[in-house]
Design a protein around this motif. Structure first.
Motif, PDB file in Angstrom:
ATOM      1  N   ARG A   1      24.294  37.543  13.147  1.00  0.00           N
ATOM      2  CA  ARG A   1      25.374  37.989  11.817  1.00  0.00           C
ATOM      3  C   ARG A   1      26.424  37.474  12.413  1.00  0.00           C
ATOM      4  O   ARG A   1      27.127  38.005  13.489  1.00  0.00           O
ATOM      5  CB  ARG A   1      25.030  39.621  11.954  1.00  0.00           C
ATOM      6  CG  ARG A   1      23.454  39.893  10.838  1.00  0.00           C
ATOM      7  CD  ARG A   1      23.910  41.116  10.664  1.00  0.00           C
ATOM      8  NE  ARG A   1      22.989  41.714   9.787  1.00  0.00           N
ATOM      9  CZ  ARG A   1      22.378  42.055   8.669  1.00  0.00           C
ATOM     10  NH1 ARG A   1      23.597  41.402   7.583  1.00  0.00           N
ATOM     11  NH2 ARG A   1      21.666  41.994   8.035  1.00  0.00           N
TER      12      ARG A   1
ATOM     13  N   GLU B   1      31.150  40.241   8.031  1.00  0.00           N
ATOM     14  CA  GLU B   1      31.163  40.528   6.662  1.00  0.00           C
ATOM     15  C   GLU B   1      32.418  39.889   5.983  1.00  0.00           C
ATOM     16  O   GLU B   1      32.150  39.254   5.288  1.00  0.00           O
ATOM     17  CB  GLU B   1      30.530  41.394   5.798  1.00  0.00           C
ATOM     18  CG  GLU B   1      29.266  41.612   5.870  1.00  0.00           C
ATOM     19  CD  GLU B   1      28.257  42.391   4.867  1.00  0.00           C
ATOM     20  OE1 GLU B   1      29.387  43.034   3.832  1.00  0.00           O
ATOM     21  OE2 GLU B   1      27.714  43.410   4.879  1.00  0.00           O
ATOM     22  N   ASN B   2      33.469  40.658   7.072  1.00  0.00           N
ATOM     23  CA  ASN B   2      34.535  40.275   6.832  1.00  0.00           C
ATOM     24  C   ASN B   2      35.291  38.851   7.607  1.00  0.00           C
ATOM     25  O   ASN B   2      35.457  39.373   8.736  1.00  0.00           O
ATOM     26  CB  ASN B   2      35.331  41.514   6.400  1.00  0.00           C
ATOM     27  CG  ASN B   2      36.569  41.326   6.129  1.00  0.00           C
ATOM     28  OD1 ASN B   2      37.035  39.953   5.916  1.00  0.00           O
ATOM     29  ND2 ASN B   2      38.142  42.319   6.365  1.00  0.00           N
TER      30      ASN B   2
ATOM     31  N   TYR C   1      25.610  33.161   8.740  1.00  0.00           N
ATOM     32  CA  TYR C   1      26.353  33.416   7.369  1.00  0.00           C
ATOM     33  C   TYR C   1      25.639  33.950   5.878  1.00  0.00           C
ATOM     34  O   TYR C   1      25.814  34.519   5.017  1.00  0.00           O
ATOM     35  CB  TYR C   1      27.251  31.983   6.598  1.00  0.00           C
ATOM     36  CG  TYR C   1      28.608  32.386   6.008  1.00  0.00           C
ATOM     37  CD1 TYR C   1      29.961  32.879   6.046  1.00  0.00           C
ATOM     38  CD2 TYR C   1      27.565  31.184   4.667  1.00  0.00           C
ATOM     39  CE1 TYR C   1      30.274  33.158   5.217  1.00  0.00           C
ATOM     40  CE2 TYR C   1      28.467  31.831   3.641  1.00  0.00           C
ATOM     41  CZ  TYR C   1      29.973  32.112   3.532  1.00  0.00           C
ATOM     42  OH  TYR C   1      30.754  32.415   2.252  1.00  0.00           O
TER      43      TYR C   1
ATOM     44  N   ARG D   1      22.739  35.942   5.602  1.00  0.00           N
ATOM     45  CA  ARG D   1      22.941  37.181   5.929  1.00  0.00           C
ATOM     46  C   ARG D   1      23.960  37.550   5.222  1.00  0.00           C
ATOM     47  O   ARG D   1      23.433  39.105   4.136  1.00  0.00           O
ATOM     48  CB  ARG D   1      22.822  37.582   7.156  1.00  0.00           C
ATOM     49  CG  ARG D   1      20.931  36.734   7.860  1.00  0.00           C
ATOM     50  CD  ARG D   1      21.097  37.539   9.524  1.00  0.00           C
ATOM     51  NE  ARG D   1      21.236  38.585   9.543  1.00  0.00           N
ATOM     52  CZ  ARG D   1      20.155  39.200   9.644  1.00  0.00           C
ATOM     53  NH1 ARG D   1      18.762  38.330   9.786  1.00  0.00           N
ATOM     54  NH2 ARG D   1      20.244  40.362  10.209  1.00  0.00           N
ATOM     55  N   ASN D   2      24.640  37.514   4.221  1.00  0.00           N
ATOM     56  CA  ASN D   2      26.218  37.599   4.004  1.00  0.00           C
ATOM     57  C   ASN D   2      25.936  38.353   2.597  1.00  0.00           C
ATOM     58  O   ASN D   2      26.819  38.222   1.810  1.00  0.00           O
ATOM     59  CB  ASN D   2      27.175  37.993   4.771  1.00  0.00           C
ATOM     60  CG  ASN D   2      27.159  38.272   5.736  1.00  0.00           C
ATOM     61  OD1 ASN D   2      26.582  39.565   6.930  1.00  0.00           O
ATOM     62  ND2 ASN D   2      27.720  37.780   7.168  1.00  0.00           N
ATOM     63  N   SER D   3      24.883  36.939   1.726  1.00  0.00           N
ATOM     64  CA  SER D   3      24.425  36.459   0.672  1.00  0.00           C
ATOM     65  C   SER D   3      23.744  37.089   0.178  1.00  0.00           C
ATOM     66  O   SER D   3      22.458  37.003   0.896  1.00  0.00           O
ATOM     67  CB  SER D   3      25.922  35.696  -0.085  1.00  0.00           C
ATOM     68  OG  SER D   3      26.946  35.456   0.530  1.00  0.00           O
TER      69      SER D   3
ATOM     70  N   SER E   1      21.564  34.642  -1.065  1.00  0.00           N
ATOM     71  CA  SER E   1      21.024  33.200  -0.782  1.00  0.00           C
ATOM     72  C   SER E   1      19.952  32.717  -1.341  1.00  0.00           C
ATOM     73  O   SER E   1      19.278  33.040  -1.168  1.00  0.00           O
ATOM     74  CB  SER E   1      21.369  32.978   0.705  1.00  0.00           C
ATOM     75  OG  SER E   1      22.478  33.223   1.294  1.00  0.00           O
TER      76      SER E   1
ATOM     77  N   HIS F   1      31.049  35.974  -3.572  1.00  0.00           N
ATOM     78  CA  HIS F   1      30.540  35.488  -2.325  1.00  0.00           C
ATOM     79  C   HIS F   1      29.390  36.103  -2.415  1.00  0.00           C
ATOM     80  O   HIS F   1      28.644  36.694  -1.552  1.00  0.00           O
ATOM     81  CB  HIS F   1      31.582  35.741  -1.113  1.00  0.00           C
ATOM     82  CG  HIS F   1      32.913  35.069  -0.954  1.00  0.00           C
ATOM     83  ND1 HIS F   1      32.324  33.735  -0.181  1.00  0.00           N
ATOM     84  CD2 HIS F   1      33.991  35.290  -1.104  1.00  0.00           C
ATOM     85  CE1 HIS F   1      33.320  33.467   0.087  1.00  0.00           C
ATOM     86  NE2 HIS F   1      34.618  33.869  -0.650  1.00  0.00           N
TER      87      HIS F   1
END
Length: 481
Positions: A5, A8-9, A111, A113-115, A117, A165
């Motif tokens: 991962r 996220e920020n 990347y 994984r954080n949206s 997708s 995002h």
């Protein structure tokens, strides 16, 4: 699929990118920079169009690869597949310092994984479909970001577009199964057929890879697939037995349901078509029936995301989708208009597979029926040319004049066979009348210039660097030479 991962920020996260001038790397740099990451990079000194992208991001890449470029202050190092962990001095130094090193596709997967997708996949049509999807989603005002494999005119001439995002739409690559690093919630599948013969020696091997990719979808994930493409349809048919939980959404002229296409024709340099489940016509400014199918895929994805976001699709939403489609004017090297001089229109296209060649030329023939079509083609990779030699030789039916070059090789392949550019010329010469072989680009320019007439369309075609032929000829005509 990797479980790695990224935070996220990403604000303030320091990332160095090895091979930053690559198309995918530069596009990902845009995404990371837009998310607040602090970027550096390195590459070769040659200038590419991606230098313009990096300049906009205030990134000045190192023009050599040195261990001193890697410091303990870095949080991550990302590299393109052109550079190996066990060879590149910067990657070796990162390993020595204990800095996480990620292949570009691994980083893109992390990347994703954080949206929420969505992946655009297939042997053909990925970039145009991704560009269409992003342009339509922008018109709908959804909170999304998108990454395409080339510059999109409606993305402010960039490879990416960031409007939020929550949702992430990305072009994903099947080569060496790179797309298996991605974390999709939805997949567009445009096409499946034999390609990348240096890695997928048989059709069954590439088919298996796409099936593996679809298997990554979560319960009730969605596959939006082209019902007109035999490979895509076969993939879905085979995967259904193990994944009956997935939502399967077909699009195309052979599709059933709301995304069944009916092509109306061409009006005022617009392709006009309807979809079974929606009132009124849709219009598209780029040529080729294959692009109507790409547009239908983009619409299907947009409708699905609007339903997820708002629960329903309104007539206002459909109107915005129509506006988005008409705002799409293409991508770099995808039927890209270079300019016009002396009544001759110059275009460039990346098509390098027999199927893509056929559909591109047929689309241009239909869109520009009054123009003679002069095609300058450079085949890409010896292995692909050898494996599909007969298919290549029968791909140019819509060309009035054809100029062929030596094969544009790839550093990734080792080829020991006897097929070369002249072999393809001999095959084509047995089928077509006006076929020429040019050992150099200068020879190609002279052949085309000697055969030019006002009203012609000159198309440079392929994944090589023969685009220089069209560019040089256009400049000569503008200068009156």
């Amino acid at each position: 699929m990797s479980d790695f991962r990224l935070p996220e920020n990403l604000s303030g996260i320091r990332i160095h990118m090895v091979g930053i001038k690559g198309t995918g790397m530069a596009a990902f740099a845009e995404i990371l920079s837009g998310a607040g990451a602090v970027l550096t990079g390195s590459d070769v000194p040659e200038q590419f169009y991606t230098d313009e992208i990096l300049k906009k991001l205030n990134i000045v890449p190192f023009t050599s690869f040195e261990a001193s470029h890697i410091t303990g202050e870095l949080d991550y190092v990302i590299h393109s597949s052109a550079y190996k962990k066990e060879e590149n001095p910067e990657l070796l130094e990162a390993k020595k310092l204990g800095i996480p090193v990620l292949l570009y596709t691994e980083a893109l997967g992390a990347y994703s994984r954080n949206s929420f997708s969505c992946a655009v996949s297939g042997v053909h049509g990925k970039t145009s479909t991704t560009g269409l999807a992003g342009t339509v989603l922008k018109s709908l005002g959804l909170p999304f970001s998108v990454l395409a494999g080339s510059r999109i005119n409606s993305f402010n001439d960039s490879c990416t577009l960031t409007c939020g995002h929550k949702y992430f739409v990305a072009e994903t690559c099947e080569y060496q199964k790179h797309f298996l690093s991605f974390h999709p919630e939805k997949i567009i599948l445009t096409s499946v057929e034999s390609d990348h013969q240096d890695f997928y020696p048989t059709y069954e091997s590439i088919l298996s890879a796409f099936m593996q990719f679809i298997e990554l979808l979560p319960d009730m994930g969605e596959v939006i697939y082209c019902a007109d493409d035999p490979g895509a349809s076969e993939t879905v048919k085979l995967i259904y037995t193990s994944r009956p939980d997935l939502v399967y959404t077909p699009y195309g002229e052979k599709a059933t349901g709301e995304f069944k296409i009916k092509i109306q024709g061409i009006e005022n340099e617009r392709q006009v078509f309807t979809l079974e489940g929606f009132p009124g016509p849709f219009k598209l400014r780029v040529p080729g029936r294959h692009n109507i199918k790409n547009a239908a895929a983009a619409i299907a994805l947009a409708v699905s995301l609007v339903q997820k976001e708002k629960g329903q699709v309104t007539l206002e939403d459909i109107g915005r989708i129509r506006m988005g489609l008409e705002a799409f004017t293409g991508a770099k090297r995808r039927c890209e208009i270079l300019g016009e001089a002396g009544g001759v229109l110059f275009m460039d296209d990346y098509g390098h597979h027999p199927t893509a060649i056929k559909t591109t030329l047929a689309g241009l023939r239909e869109f520009y029926p009054e123009r003679r079509l002069i095609v300058d083609f450079m085949s890409h990779t010896y292995s692909r040319t050898a494996a599909l030699l007969d298919e290549f030789a029968s791909s140019f039916d819509d060309a009035d004049i054809l100029v062929l070059h030596p094969i544009y090789g790839s550093a990734r392949e080792v080829y020991t066979g006897g097929v070369n550019g002249y072999t393809l010329y001999e095959k084509c010469a047995g089928r077509y009348k006006n076929v020429f072989y040019a050992e150099t680009f200068q020879e190609g320019e002279e052949i085309i210039q000697n055969n030019l007439s006002p009203g012609d369309l000159v198309l440079t075609l392929g994944a090589g660097d023969n685009w220089k032929v069209g560019k040089n000829l256009l400049e000569k005509l503008k200068a009156g030479k």
